[in-house]
Scaffold this motif. Structure first.
Motif, PDB file in Angstrom:
ATOM      1  N   THR A   1       0.393  -1.562  -0.176  1.00 19.55           N
ATOM      2  CA  THR A   1       0.189  -0.053  -0.208  1.00 19.55           C
ATOM      3  C   THR A   1       0.747   1.316  -0.535  1.00 19.55           C
ATOM      4  O   THR A   1       1.908   1.351   0.644  1.00 19.55           O
ATOM      5  CB  THR A   1      -0.762   0.057   1.139  1.00 19.55           C
ATOM      6  OG1 THR A   1      -1.718  -1.087   1.348  1.00 19.55           O
ATOM      7  CG2 THR A   1      -2.258   1.559   1.188  1.00 19.55           C
TER       8      THR A   1
ATOM      9  N   VAL B   1      -2.686   0.177  -4.325  1.00 23.36           N
ATOM     10  CA  VAL B   1      -2.189  -0.937  -3.824  1.00 23.36           C
ATOM     11  C   VAL B   1      -1.494  -1.799  -4.745  1.00 23.36           C
ATOM     12  O   VAL B   1      -1.648  -2.017  -5.889  1.00 23.36           O
ATOM     13  CB  VAL B   1      -3.515  -1.690  -2.767  1.00 23.36           C
ATOM     14  CG1 VAL B   1      -3.705  -0.176  -1.904  1.00 23.36           C
ATOM     15  CG2 VAL B   1      -5.082  -1.570  -4.149  1.00 23.36           C
TER      16      VAL B   1
ATOM     17  N   VAL C   1      -4.308   6.594  -3.327  1.00 21.66           N
ATOM     18  CA  VAL C   1      -3.984   5.430  -2.436  1.00 21.66           C
ATOM     19  C   VAL C   1      -3.562   4.163  -4.050  1.00 21.66           C
ATOM     20  O   VAL C   1      -4.274   3.932  -4.030  1.00 21.66           O
ATOM     21  CB  VAL C   1      -4.322   5.014  -1.470  1.00 21.66           C
ATOM     22  CG1 VAL C   1      -3.561   3.448  -0.893  1.00 21.66           C
ATOM     23  CG2 VAL C   1      -4.036   6.018  -0.797  1.00 21.66           C
TER      24      VAL C   1
ATOM     25  N   GLN D   1      -6.357   1.938  -5.361  1.00 21.20           N
ATOM     26  CA  GLN D   1      -7.198   1.073  -4.643  1.00 21.20           C
ATOM     27  C   GLN D   1      -8.768   1.362  -5.037  1.00 21.20           C
ATOM     28  O   GLN D   1      -8.924   2.538  -4.638  1.00 21.20           O
ATOM     29  CB  GLN D   1      -6.975   2.091  -2.208  1.00 21.20           C
ATOM     30  CG  GLN D   1      -7.800   1.524  -1.571  1.00 21.20           C
ATOM     31  CD  GLN D   1      -6.975   1.281  -0.280  1.00 21.20           C
ATOM     32  OE1 GLN D   1      -6.648   2.544  -0.477  1.00 21.20           O
ATOM     33  NE2 GLN D   1      -7.267  -0.022   0.778  1.00 21.20           N
TER      34      GLN D   1
END
Length: 454
Positions: A77, A92, A90, A102
């Motif tokens: 992450t 991931v 973000v 994300q």
């Protein structure tokens, strides 16, 4: 006073205080003589000026052989943005091992799909009409419980699923930093000094930023536009290197396109000191801009996962007459094909060295179309002169430049007879490796000075 004299004086003084004790001074003096010689020898060694290196750095093994994990390895992450407490987004690691924003997805837009998504609790991040590509797209974020293709497939029509995919992350295809070098002087010989053509040509690149203040671009024409969210800054190292292969001119660095005009679409953001990523939606917007600008050859020195939406936009750009050239990837000979190079509409390029031996990290496979020099290529380095870099990222612009020259010289500046142009490119290719097309070199190598390939 020497150590011996000091010791004798001490012993005499001690003998007056302990007259009842008999001391054998002869044996002690011999020990003192030996000790004094040892002290003098040590003092001589310490005071001697050391002129030689304790070891030669050249004898050390390469740093990449000492590392247990690659420098480009990223956490599962990763928050992106200046304010990590409130990141812009973000990224991931997804269930298939690739990286994506994300919980964020993209799909072809229509009213029914939009209503389905809203009813599922999805947040619509954007609804964009791309006039150059002739497509409208929805970018949306789903709740964690729906963050998989299997979960979404239970609620969306089959037709919607045909273009549905994650907002994946794609990465540059140069060698890891420890395998690159920044050198000057005699080490920068570059035998491939001949431009592929001297006619004015336009070429596009989807990459990172370019250090346009570099001396290599003093006479170059570069039109740059950023496609990063909220003015997120783009690193410049990779784009500077790729652009310098195309139009850089400084000392031993000579341009592939002596009169080239580069349209630079900035999509890469910084992931770490050693890696940079580009979101799918930024790549879509960048490609749409280049199509609108009627750029017929686009270099994409990046690679990543297969993606239904990426396949859709590549096909749409191809239908508009745009030829896309992409790096085959640096995952190694046994790795599966990477994308966009893996799509049939894209020209995939592998790399070889100056002896025309395959680059050890270059991807191989039936999807490889052509190959070019991509090992120890002289390039411009951000704020620090010239250097050498390796990777399929450095090979792809050679093929892109060759296609731009063929397209312009054929007179097809506004329309493309794709098959005719590719036939001309194949005629220029030097058959390397096994006779005929092969998974290492493709149809053949595109070289600047054909005489040097024989």
């Amino acid at each position: 006073m020497t150590l011996q004299k000091f010791t004798l004086v001490s012993l005499l003084a001690f003998s007056h205080l302990t007259s009842a004790q008999i001391i054998n001074t002869k044996g002690i003096v011999k020990q003192i003589d030996s000790l004094e010689r040892s002290v003098e020898r040590i003092e001589s060694q310490v005071s001697q000026k050391v002129t030689d290196r304790p070891f030669a750095l050249s004898t050390l093994p390469p740093i990449d052989e000492l590392l247990t994990e690659p420098l480009t390895l990223l956490p599962k992450t990763l928050a992106i943005g200046e304010n990590l407490g409130k990141p812009l987004f973000v990224e991931v690691e997804t269930e298939d091992g690739w990286r994506a924003i994300q919980n964020q997805w993209v799909v072809l837009a229509n009213p029914q799909t939009k209503q389905h998504l809203i009813a599922l609790g999805a947040f619509i991040n954007s609804e964009t009409n791309y006039s150059g590509l002739g497509l409208s797209l929805l970018r949306f974020t789903v709740p964690e419980s729906l963050d998989s293709k299997q979960a979404l497939a239970k609620h969306l029509p089959e037709q919607t699923l045909e273009s549905l995919d994650r907002n994946h992350i794609y990465q540059a295809q140069t060698a890891a930093p420890q395998a690159q070098s920044s050198v000057t002087g005699q080490n920068l010989e570059n035998s491939a000094s001949k431009a592929l053509c001297d006619t004015p040509v336009k070429i596009g690149m989807i990459d990172s930023g370019i250090d346009q203040q570099h001396g290599a671009f003093a006479d170059a024409i570069i039109i740059a536009k950023s496609f990063l969210v909220d003015d997120l800054s783009s690193p410049q190292a990779h784009g500077t290197a790729v652009a310098s292969v195309l139009v850089g001119d400084l000392g031993p660095l000579t341009p592939l396109l002596s009169h080239g005009k580069v349209y630079s679409a900035e999509v890469f953001y910084r992931q770490s000191d050693y890696s940079q990523g580009a979101t799918l939606d930024a790549m879509i917007t960048a490609l749409n801009w280049l199509v609108e600008e009627q750029i017929k050859v686009v270099n994409m020195s990046l690679a990543g996962p297969p993606n239904k939406m990426l396949a859709t936009i590549i096909k749409a750009a191809s239908q508009q007459g745009t030829i896309i050239v992409a790096a085959a990837g640096n995952q190694g000979p046994a790795a599966p094909e990477l994308y966009p190079a893996g799509y049939p509409e894209v020209i995939a390029v592998s790399a070889f060295d100056k002896q025309q031996q395959p680059y050890r990290w270059s991807n191989r496979g039936d999807y490889v179309d052509y190959s070019a020099l991509g090992v120890n290529v002289v390039t411009a380095q951000v704020k620090r002169g010239l250097g050498k870099e390796s990777g399929t990222s450095m090979a792809a612009p050679v093929v892109s430049a060759a296609l731009s020259c063929l397209l312009t010289e054929s007179g097809h500046r506004n329309s493309v007879d794709r098959q005719a142009i590719l036939t001309s490119l194949s005629d220029l290719a030097v058959d390397l490796g096994p006779k005929g097309r092969d998974p290492i070199y493709g149809i053949g190598g595109i070289v600047r000075n054909l005489g040097e390939s024989n």
